[in-house]
Design an enzyme around this catalytic site. Structure first.
Site, PDB file in Angstrom:
ATOM      1  CB  SER A  94      -0.955  -0.039   1.196  1.00 43.98           C
ATOM      2  OG  SER A  94      -2.003   0.892   1.059  1.00 43.98           O
ATOM      3  CG  ASP A 215      -7.321  -2.747  -3.641  1.00 43.43           C
ATOM      4  OD1 ASP A 215      -7.993  -2.250  -2.722  1.00 43.43           O
ATOM      5  OD2 ASP A 215      -6.082  -2.802  -3.627  1.00 43.43           O
ATOM      6  CG  HIS A 243      -5.609  -2.383   0.064  1.00 46.91           C
ATOM      7  ND1 HIS A 243      -5.148  -1.943  -1.167  1.00 46.91           N
ATOM      8  CD2 HIS A 243      -4.936  -1.655   1.001  1.00 46.91           C
ATOM      9  CE1 HIS A 243      -4.244  -0.989  -0.977  1.00 46.91           C
ATOM     10  NE2 HIS A 243      -4.093  -0.806   0.329  1.00 46.91           N
TER      11      HIS A 243
END
Length: 261
Positions: A94, A215, A243
């Site tokens: 991320s 996602d 995610h």
């Protein structure tokens, strides 16, 4: 206090090639627990927590240093310098994808490859660019964090994990609520209001972009955008949904990483 204690740095593995795993917002190094065992035999693995996350020392947190991702990138570079690492592979989940990018731009000779899992240079929709959120969405999220921190965690965890991965949502929620609320709120603002699209062209390190098929945090078009704007980059769309593929789909994640490195 040493950098090792400050960032709760752990070193495992039997190999010589170094892989450093960087966790995402609201998480800690424990989120890599399903991935690390597959690499321990052949690699030297560096795990750590950003200041304010996991078992790092939150006394070292200052709003000034961490008012942008540069502060977190400096954490990475501090560890690299402390351990005298060279030619390392950085795996960032991320927002750690962008943190790793900034570190690699600053010290390109220290990094051999970057692997970004669900990265985004900008989470907000702007013109033709669709980051996935309106600015008002982010503002509402930040307000929720201030008003009801545990409520925010219980709301966001299942959304980010995807409905088919409900058994991991509770683990993620526990990780969210274990963070310092003030630091988490500031890290969220730095994360979701970040825009590093203008820095992508500076990255020279070979990069793998791992994008989940579905996602709710980072739409597929963001992965495509990154591939188009980062030199020497490769986009692979995973079958995984959500995610956090390193938690929900560790086998596929391991296979993709190993194939690339």
């Amino acid at each position: 206090m040493s950098v090792m204690e400050r960032n709760n740095v752990k070193i495992v593995g039997e190999g010589t090639q170094v892989i450093m795993f960087g966790h995402g917002f609201g998480c800690s190094q424990e989120m890599w627990q399903y991935i690390v065992p597959a690499f321990e035999k052949d690699y030297r693995i560096i795990l750590f927590d950003y200041i304010g996350s996991g078992h790092s020392d939150a006394h070292f947190y200052t709003s000034e240093r961490y008012s942008s991702l540069q502060g977190y990138a400096q954490d990475v570079l501090d560890i690299v310098e402390e351990l005298q690492l060279e030619e390392l592979i950085f795996v960032g989940h991320s927002i750690s994808g962008m943190i790793g990018m900034l570190a690699a731009i600053a010290k390109p000779q220290q990094f051999s490859k970057l692997i970004m899992v669900g990265p985004s240079p900008c989470y907000i929709n702007e013109g033709d660019y669709q980051g996935g959120f309106e600015k008002s969405d982010i503002e509402e999220l930040l307000t929720m964090m201030e008003m009801n921190f545990t409520g925010w965690a219980s709301y966001l965890a299942p959304v980010a994990m995807h409905e088919e991965n409900k058994h991991h949502a509770a683990t993620l929620e526990d990780s969210f609520v274990s963070t310092n609320p003030r630091i988490a709120r500031e890290f969220a603002e730095v994360t979701f209001f970040a825009d590093y699209r203008h820095r992508l062209h500076e990255l020279q390190t070979p990069t793998l972009l791992l994008q989940c098929a579905e996602d709710s945090i980072v739409p597929l078009n963001v992965g495509v955008y990154l591939q188009e704007h980062i030199k020497n980059s490769e986009l692979q769309v995973m079958e995984a949904k959500g995610h956090y593929p390193h938690m929900s789909h560790p086998i596929e994640t391991i296979e993709k990483i190993k194939a690339y490195i």
